[in-house]
Design an enzyme around this catalytic site. Structure first.
Site, short mmCIF file in Angstrom:
data_model
loop_
_atom_site.label_atom_id
_atom_site.label_comp_id
_atom_site.label_asym_id
_atom_site.label_seq_id
_atom_site.Cartn_x
_atom_site.Cartn_y
_atom_site.Cartn_z
CD GLU A 168 -2.72 -1.21 2.76
OE1 GLU A 168 -4.05 -1.75 1.81
OE2 GLU A 168 -2.79 -0.58 3.28
CD GLU A 200 -4.53 -5.76 3.19
OE1 GLU A 200 -5.37 -4.63 3.42
OE2 GLU A 200 -3.23 -5.56 3.21
#
Length: 613
Positions: free
Chosen positions: A197, A270
């Protein structure tokens, strides 16, 4: 992982519904199945597909972190995941576990990642590997080792040559350790993540390209991928590398990925079936039926996905991290996450509903094991605490300094530091610290007189000093370094910025290290509980099983069983019991130690046969 609550609600809403705007592509694609436990295999990305042995393959994966699971339970947890119908697991590797001190690598115990991956292979699970170097994961410092903070001016998550040199040294060592676990060498690792991320933190493509080169030099020769939220993919992706979309398969999922990798494959690293938890906040829960419906929809649309988390486990010891919105938010000890498998690895209602969906979409020839039998659960009605002693009496030798030293300057990763000096009274004064990282207990002549809590933006306290010389102790607990966002670069612990009394700087300090990593060496001197106190007791067992220490009559502290640090407890909740793995207990005598930071609690202890979250 997107950390704001609004994003969490949106994520759950997307996963929970069979989104009408997403037309199923001819029903569930069957995909190809081959067990990683048999033969050698190939894996690649081509023509918009993941190709296992040249055939279309879809990831049905769940996240699990070996550092959060007792090593003796690794196989049971992985077998339970395979029994749910998963064909893969996703695994973070935490740098601070593997290299706790510069150049001192650790691949033993719970840090034996290669062994964990081998067990997963034996249990029929492929692997999505996420070695960082930054992870997040609500883990201490996001997985970074504390000692990086001792490098003056070093810029984390950047092209700083010193930072990249440390990353290279770590990755080369890790790559040599995991060489045999890659699919290219007969192992079960199919995909490797570059960073995590990054788009939510920065926008330096050169940094990400540098990491890619380091990964390749370290021998990670599987296909690579990145993962970001939809709004951050532009800054987090690497041209030519598969971008994963965090948050689940919403109606815009294909469009978002196609911007950077036209035609897919479509990977969601995710998908959140639950959520994380902080001290002093309500425990997060999500509906099981909606999560199962979301799985059915993602499968029908030909998506590959990973549930974060499928089995959360526990932040044993001082391993929890912290978030920061408008205030400091330390994560609780339990990493239950309201995941399909609970903290102790037991299947939940969410697991059973997801399993129904996943088993309905197995690939041709794919067989999963039955759900394995779980360990027994026990309870102990009364544990006598026969010994007690001062925590401060267990400190290391004094390290003198003009002003308080940070925990990093003291070469200490986690735990506590006691700062001691002498002041003259009588005096009514305001004690003020530059910054308290993260919870301070103030004592005068060994007696607790107040606390300062970073969560509440507290860094000062009124004091009333008696006449003459007064010993001042400020005991500071590292509550978990921040693991997400821009503040990860400002993560020094202890007292940061000096101490004043009525505006006058206090000097002449003694710094005492209290890492509390050797509980078997704790000294119990019988001191009365007017300051942080250690209690010790024993209890006998005729048989062992999982249990939970009931901490509802205690205030704040840490507990150990047979030398294993179970983690922190705190009366502000939500968690009120500490998980005790049965594999850490033994028939016959067992030893429990409890650190109580408040002098007001009654030292009574028992276990219960269920979590209290």
């Amino acid at each position: 992982m997107v950390r704001n609550c609004a994003a969490f609600v949106v994520t759950l809403a997307v996963v929970a519904a069979a989104v009408p705007a997403m037309a199923a592509i001819g029903g569930a694609p069957p995909g190809y199945w081959a067990s990683p436990a048999t033969g050698r295999h190939t894996f690649s990305i081509a023509g918009g597909s993941f190709l296992l042995d040249g055939h279309d393959f879809y990831f049905r994966s769940g996240e699990i972190h070996p550092s959060r699971i007792p090593r003796k339970y690794w196989r049971l947890r992985l077998r339970t995941m395979r029994a749910a119908g998963l064909n893969a697991v996703s695994v973070y590797i935490f740098w601070n576990e593997q290299e706790p001190e510069p150049g001192r690598f650790n691949f033993r115990g719970r840090a034996d990642i290669s062994r964990f991956l081998t067990i997963a292979q034996q249990e029929g699970l492929w692997v999505i590997l996420r070695p960082g170097p930054y992870c997040c994961a609500e883990w201490e410092f996001g997985g970074y080792p504390y000692w990086l903070l001792n490098e003056p001016g070093l810029r984390l998550r950047s092209r700083d040559p010193r930072f990249l040199a440390f990353v290279r040294q770590y990755m080369l060592k890790l790559g040599s350790e995991l060489h045999k676990n890659l699919v290219t060498h007969g192992g079960n690792v199919l995909l490797t993540a570059v960073e995590n991320e990054y788009g939510s933190y920065g926008s330096d493509l050169g940094y990400m390209e540098s990491l890619k080169s380091i990964f390749r030099d370290a021998g990670f020769n599987t296909p690579l991928f990145t993962c970001d939220g939809g709004g951050e993919m532009a800054d987090g992706h690497i041209p030519g590398v598969l971008p994963g979309l965090n948050g689940g398969g919403g109606p815009d999922a294909k469009r978002l990925i196609d911007r950077f990798y036209p035609g897919g494959p479509y990977l969601f690293p995710e998908v959140y079936p639950g959520w994380l938890d902080h001290w002093g906040e309500a425990f997060n829960r999500s509906g099981a039926a909606g999560v199962a419906r979301g799985a059915d929809q993602m499968i029908a649309n030909g998506f590959s996905f990973n549930y974060y988390m499928f089995c959360g486990g526990t932040n044993f010891g001082f391993d929890n991290g912290a978030n920061y919105s408008d205030h400091y938010q330390p994560s609780i000890t339990s990493y239950d996450y309201d995941a399909p498998m609970d903290e102790s690895g037991r299947p939940t209602k969410k697991y059973m509903l997801l399993r129904q969906v996943l088993l309905a979409h197995l690939s041709p020839g794919e067989v999963v094991p039955p759900i394995p039998e779980m360990p027994p659960v026990i309870s102990v009605p009364n544990i006598a605490l026969s010994e007690q002693g001062s925590l401060l009496a267990n400190a290391g030798p004094a390290i003198p300094s003009a002003t308080p030293m940070s925990m990093e300057q003291l070469s200490q990763a986690t735990g506590f530091v006691d700062y001691r000096t002498t002041v003259d009274g009588p005096l009514d004064a305001e004690l003020r610290c530059g910054a308290v990282r993260d919870y301070a207990i103030v004592m005068l002549d060994g007696k607790t007189v107040g606390v300062m809590d970073r969560r509440l933006h507290q860094n000062s306290l009124p004091l009333s000093l008696h006449a003459g010389a007064v010993r001042l102790d400020i005991l500071v607990e590292n509550g978990g370094r921040i693991n997400y966002g821009g503040r990860i670069t400002d993560n020094h612990q202890g007292i940061v910025g000096g101490v004043t009394l009525n505006g006058k700087p206090l000097t002449g300090w003694l710094n005492y290290r209290l890492p509390l990593n050797r509980p078997n060496a704790f000294h119990f001197d019988g001191s009365t509980a007017i300051a942080p106190t250690l209690y010790k007791g024993e209890f006998g067992l005729e048989s062992v099983g999982d249990t939970w220490l009931d901490m509802r009559t205690w205030h704040k502290g840490v507990a150990w069983i047979n030398g294993h640090n179970l983690g922190r407890f705190w009366s502000i909740g939500p968690q009120q019991a500490l998980y005790v793995p049965g594999v850490w207990l033994r028939k016959g005598q067992n030893t429990v130690i409890v650190l109580e930071e408040s002098p007001t609690s009654r030292p009574r202890l028992r276990t219960v046969n269920h979590p209290i979250l």
